[in-house]
Design a protein around this motif. Structure first.
Motif, mmCIF file in Angstrom:
data_model
loop_
_atom_site.group_PDB
_atom_site.id
_atom_site.type_symbol
_atom_site.label_atom_id
_atom_site.label_comp_id
_atom_site.label_asym_id
_atom_site.label_seq_id
_atom_site.Cartn_x
_atom_site.Cartn_y
_atom_site.Cartn_z
ATOM 1 N N ARG A 1 -5.097 -15.832 0.857
ATOM 2 C CA ARG A 1 -4.909 -16.425 -0.470
ATOM 3 C C ARG A 1 -4.885 -15.351 -1.562
ATOM 4 O O ARG A 1 -5.045 -15.641 -2.729
ATOM 5 C CB ARG A 1 -6.042 -17.429 -0.751
ATOM 6 N N GLU A 2 -4.687 -14.097 -1.130
ATOM 7 C CA GLU A 2 -4.698 -13.005 -2.112
ATOM 8 C C GLU A 2 -3.458 -13.049 -2.994
ATOM 9 O O GLU A 2 -2.417 -13.554 -2.589
ATOM 10 C CB GLU A 2 -4.727 -11.637 -1.388
ATOM 11 N N ARG A 3 -3.595 -12.486 -4.201
ATOM 12 C CA ARG A 3 -2.435 -12.332 -5.066
ATOM 13 C C ARG A 3 -1.765 -11.010 -4.725
ATOM 14 O O ARG A 3 -2.424 -10.011 -4.483
ATOM 15 C CB ARG A 3 -2.877 -12.269 -6.525
ATOM 16 N N GLY A 4 -0.454 -10.991 -4.724
ATOM 17 C CA GLY A 4 0.254 -9.747 -4.439
ATOM 18 C C GLY A 4 1.004 -9.278 -5.678
ATOM 19 O O GLY A 4 1.132 -10.016 -6.640
ATOM 20 N N ALA A 5 1.492 -8.039 -5.636
ATOM 21 C CA ALA A 5 2.255 -7.529 -6.762
ATOM 22 C C ALA A 5 3.153 -6.379 -6.332
ATOM 23 O O ALA A 5 2.800 -5.617 -5.436
ATOM 24 C CB ALA A 5 1.313 -7.052 -7.859
ATOM 25 N N GLN A 6 4.319 -6.337 -6.967
ATOM 26 C CA GLN A 6 5.200 -5.189 -6.810
ATOM 27 C C GLN A 6 5.290 -4.616 -8.211
ATOM 28 O O GLN A 6 5.738 -5.285 -9.138
ATOM 29 C CB GLN A 6 6.547 -5.684 -6.312
ATOM 30 N N THR A 7 4.800 -3.396 -8.405
ATOM 31 C CA THR A 7 4.616 -2.873 -9.760
ATOM 32 C C THR A 7 5.578 -1.718 -10.023
ATOM 33 O O THR A 7 5.656 -0.806 -9.197
ATOM 34 C CB THR A 7 3.158 -2.369 -9.912
ATOM 35 N N PRO A 8 6.315 -1.744 -11.152
ATOM 36 C CA PRO A 8 7.219 -0.617 -11.426
ATOM 37 C C PRO A 8 6.443 0.668 -11.716
ATOM 38 O O PRO A 8 5.353 0.613 -12.298
ATOM 39 C CB PRO A 8 7.986 -1.076 -12.669
ATOM 40 N N PHE A 9 6.993 1.817 -11.296
ATOM 41 C CA PHE A 9 6.402 3.098 -11.692
ATOM 42 C C PHE A 9 6.492 3.202 -13.207
ATOM 43 O O PHE A 9 7.437 2.682 -13.821
ATOM 44 C CB PHE A 9 7.210 4.277 -11.114
ATOM 45 N N SER A 10 5.588 3.944 -13.816
ATOM 46 C CA SER A 10 5.615 4.112 -15.269
ATOM 47 C C SER A 10 6.885 4.842 -15.699
ATOM 48 O O SER A 10 7.354 4.682 -16.828
ATOM 49 C CB SER A 10 4.377 4.880 -15.725
ATOM 50 N N THR A 11 7.505 5.621 -14.800
ATOM 51 C CA THR A 11 8.727 6.361 -15.132
ATOM 52 C C THR A 11 9.988 5.521 -14.927
ATOM 53 O O THR A 11 11.093 5.973 -15.208
ATOM 54 C CB THR A 11 8.836 7.593 -14.226
ATOM 55 N N GLY A 12 9.849 4.324 -14.376
ATOM 56 C CA GLY A 12 10.988 3.423 -14.193
ATOM 57 C C GLY A 12 11.885 3.774 -13.019
ATOM 58 O O GLY A 12 12.959 3.189 -12.862
ATOM 59 N N GLU A 13 11.482 4.723 -12.175
ATOM 60 C CA GLU A 13 12.364 5.163 -11.086
ATOM 61 C C GLU A 13 12.294 4.282 -9.855
ATOM 62 O O GLU A 13 13.009 4.517 -8.895
ATOM 63 C CB GLU A 13 11.953 6.570 -10.642
ATOM 64 N N GLY A 14 11.403 3.338 -9.832
ATOM 65 C CA GLY A 14 11.227 2.524 -8.629
ATOM 66 C C GLY A 14 9.968 1.691 -8.751
ATOM 67 O O GLY A 14 9.547 1.354 -9.868
ATOM 68 N N TYR A 15 9.322 1.417 -7.649
ATOM 69 C CA TYR A 15 8.139 0.548 -7.704
ATOM 70 C C TYR A 15 7.180 0.898 -6.555
ATOM 71 O O TYR A 15 7.534 1.640 -5.639
ATOM 72 C CB TYR A 15 8.556 -0.915 -7.616
ATOM 73 N N PHE A 16 6.011 0.337 -6.665
ATOM 74 C CA PHE A 16 5.053 0.506 -5.555
ATOM 75 C C PHE A 16 4.405 -0.822 -5.219
ATOM 76 O O PHE A 16 4.345 -1.739 -6.035
ATOM 77 C CB PHE A 16 3.993 1.566 -5.866
#
Ligand code: NDP
Length: 485
Positions: free
Chosen positions: A113-128
Motif C-alpha cells: 500500500r506504499e505510495r510511489g513516485a517518479q521524480t524529475p532530476f533538478s536539472t531536468g535531464e531525466g528522472y529517478f
C-alpha cells in the motif's frame, strides 16, 4: 530446532534443559545447536529467500494474516508455555502472545500500500525512481524477557518486506519461540522462510555474525552483548538493529494526578518482575508532592502478590534466573551501603513456599545516592530507587545523566510542560501520563547506548529494506560523456 520447515536435531545430538523459574522443575530440553547447525539453517533461509522475496506483496500480506488468526487461536497454549519457561504471570503471557499477533496484523496491512513516485532530476535531464528491496537473510538474536513479542517485532516487518530468517532464541526461553514458529509453518509459510536454531549465543550467535549468507542482524539484549554484535558484524558490514538496555526515568510533577501516577509507577516497574528494557528504573518526584505520592505508592507496592505465574492471584512472578536475582541483590546492597533509605524492604523471601523458585519481593529505596549502581546502570529486576528533585530542570538534568536513552515518562496535567520535557529528555520514547506500553504502529528504539535503529512503525519496516535508486536520463536530452569532462 526448525530448519527447512522441519523439526531438526543438532548434528551432535547434544541437548540442554530449560527450567521453570517458579518451581525449579525441568520444563523440557532442546538441541544444543552449534556452528554446523547454524550454517544449515542459513543455507535453508538463503534458498527460501529466492521464492519468498519474489512473491507479490499481497501474497505475503495474506500469509501474514493467516498467521494472525493461528496465533490468536493458539494464545492459551503458547501463553502457558511462556509462563512455564519465563516465569511471568499468565495474564502477561497472554498479552505478549497477542502482541506477537498484532505485529503481524500491522505489517500485513502496511505492505503493498506504499505510495510511489517518479521524480524529475533538478536539472531536468531525466528522472529517478526509489525502490525498496529486501535485505536478505536476517539473523534474529532474542532475549529472554519478552521472547515472543520481541521475535514478532523482527519477524513481522522482516517477512513483510520479503526477508527470510534464522532465529536464535535466548537459551533459557527457547520453547515458546519454537512453538510459535511451528505454528507459523502450519499456516503454510514456505519451508526455510523462518528457521530456529537453539544453542549458546557464543557459538550459534557468533556463526550468524560470521556467516556471509546473513545480511542483517536484529538483536535485543544487553548493551555489552550489543557492542560485541556490532564488532562481529563489522567484518562484513552487516545491517544492524540493536535494542539494548535502558535506565528509564519517570518524572512526577507537582500538578500530576498522583493516584494515576502511583498506579503507573507500580505497573511500569514491577510488570514482568521489573525485567523490561523500558521498565521504570529511576523515579524522580517533585519535592512538593514526594511525601503524598510515596504514601500511596508504597501501600500499592506492599500489596503486590508474588507467586507462581500459573496461579490467577499472582501479580508478579519470579525473577528469571538466580544470576539475575544476584545482580539485583547486589545493586540493592550497594545502594543501602551508600545510605539509601528502605521504603519497602522486600528482597529474597525466607518463607518456605518460595524456596524452590527464584523469587524476590519488591524493593523501594529512597534518598539513593546518584553514585549508586542503581542510579547509573540498568537494574533488571523488581527494585526501584526514588529521587526527590526541586523541579523540572533538575529532574531532566538527572534523567539524562546516564549512558542509556531508551524510554522515559513525565506525569503532568500541563501538556506544554510535557511536550517541552519530552523534547529535552534524551530517550527514544517519552510517555506522557502513561507507563511504558509499546505498540506495533509506534517506532521504538534507543538514543545513546540503548540501541541503533528502530523497531515497529513504518521506520521498523524501513530497516528490513535496502533502498535502491534508479536514475534514468531522457534519451536525447543527455549530456555527451567524452573527454574533456
Ligand atoms: P544477553 O544480551 O547476553 O543475551 C541476549 C541474546 O544474545 C541471547 O540470545 C544470547 O544467547 C545471545 N548472545 C549472547 N552472547 C552472544 C554473542 N557473543 N554473539 C551472539 N549472540 C549472543 O542477555 P542475557 O540474557 O544474558 O541477560 C543479561 C543482562 O542483559 C540482563 O541482566 C539485563 O540487564 C540485560 N537484558 C536486557 C534486555 C533488554 O531488553 N534491555 C533483555 C535481556 C537482558 P544465550 O541466551 O544463549 O546466551
Amino acid at each position: 530446532m526448525i530448519i527447512g520447515g522441519e523439526w531438526a536435531d543438532s548434528h551432535t545430538r547434544e541437548s540442554f534443559e530449560v527450567y521453570n523459574p517458579a518451581t525449579g522443575a525441568k520444563v523440557d530440553s532442546v538441541p544444543r545447536g552449534d556452528r554446523e547447525d547454524a550454517k544449515r539453517a542459513v543455507d535453508s533461509a538463503k534458498e527460501a529467500f529466492k521464492g519468498w522475496s519474489g512473491k507479490p506483496a499481497i501474497e505475503r500480506s495474506r500469509a501474514m494474516l493467516r498467521i494472525v488468526d493461528a496465533v490468536r487461536a493458539g494464545v492459551e497454549e503458547l501463553a502457558a508455555s511462556l509462563t512455564a519457561e519465563q516465569g511471568k504471570p499468565l495474564r502477561e503471557s497472554r498479552s505478549e502472545i497477542n502482541s506477537f499477533a498484532n505485529s503481524f496484523e500491522y505489517y500485513a496491512g502496511l505492505i503493498g500500500r506504499e505510495r510511489g513516485a517518479q521524480t524529475p532530476f533538478s536539472t531536468g535531464e531525466g528522472y529517478f525512481v526509489v525502490t525498496k528491496r529486501p535485505v536478505g537473510v536476517v539473523g534474529a538474536i532474542l532475549p529472554w524477557n519478552f521472547p515472543v513479542s520481541l521475535m514478532g517485532w523482527k519477524l513481522a516487518p522482516g517477512l513483510a518486506a520479503g526477508n527470510t530468517f534464522v532465529v536464535k532464541p535466548a537459551s533459557t526461553t527457547p520453547l515458546t519461540d519454537l512453538a510459535a514458529v511451528a505454528l507459523l509453518m502450519k499456516t503454510g509459510l514456505p519451508p526455510g522462510v523462518v528457521n530456529v536454531v537453539t544453542g549458546p549465543g557464543a557459538i550459534v550467535g557468533e556463526e550468524l555474525l560470521d556467516n556471509p549468507g546473513v545480511s542483517k542482524i536484529a538483536f535485543t539484549g544487553e548493551t555489552a552483548t550489543g557492542r560485541r554484535i556490532m564488532e562481529g558484524s563489522a567484518k562484513q558490514i552487516k545491517r544492524l538493529t540493536l535494542e539494548l538496555g535502558g535506565s528509564d526515568p519517570m518524572i512526577v510533577c507537582d500538578d500530576a494526578d498522583l493516584e494515576l501516577a502511583a498506579e503507573g509507577a507500580v505497573w511500569g516497574r514491577f510488570r514482568n518482575c521489573g525485567q523490561s528494557c523500558t521498565s521504570v528504573k529511576r523515579l524522580f518526584l517533585f519535592e512538593s508532592i514526594a511525601e503524598s505520592f510515596l504514601k500511596s505508592f508504597v501501600e500499592r507496592v506492599k500489596s503486590i502478590v508474588v507467586g507462581n505465574g500459573m496461579e490467577g492471584s499472582t501479580h508478579m512472578g519470579p525473577v528469571h534466573t538466580p544470576e539475575q536475582r544476584e545482580k539485583v541483590e547486589s545493586m540493592v546492597a550497594d545502594a543501602t551501603g551508600r545510605g539509601a533509605q528502605v521504603l519497602v524492604e522486600g528482597g529474597t523471601p525466607t518463607d518456605k513456599k518460595f524456596s524452590r523458585g527464584v523469587f524476590y519481593m519488591p524493593v523501594v529505596l529512597g534518598e539513593v545516592s546518584y553514585d549508586a549502581q542503581m542510579a547509573k546502570e540498568e537494574c533488571f529486576g523488581p527494585a526501584l530507587p526514588v529521587f526527590v528533585v526541586k523541579g523540572l530542570d533538575e529532574a531532566i538534568e538527572r534523567a539524562n545523566d546516564t549512558a542509556y536513552g531508551l524510554g522515559s515518562s513525565i506525569w503532568t496535567k500541563d501538556m506544554g510542560r510535557a511536550y517541552d520535557a519530552a523534547e529535552k529528555i534524551e530517550a527514544g520514547t517519552t510517555w506522557v501520563n502513561s507507563p511504558p506500553i509499546s505498540r506495533a504502529e509506534v517506532p521504538f528504539g534507543g538514543f545513546k547506548q540503548s540501541g541503533l535503529g528502530r523497531e515497529n512503525g513504518v521506520e521498523g519496516l524501513d530497516h528490513y529494506y535496502e533502498t535502491k535508486s534508479i536514475q534514468v536520463l531522457d534519451y536525447g536530452k543527455g549530456r555527451k560523456w567524452g573527454f574533456p569532462i
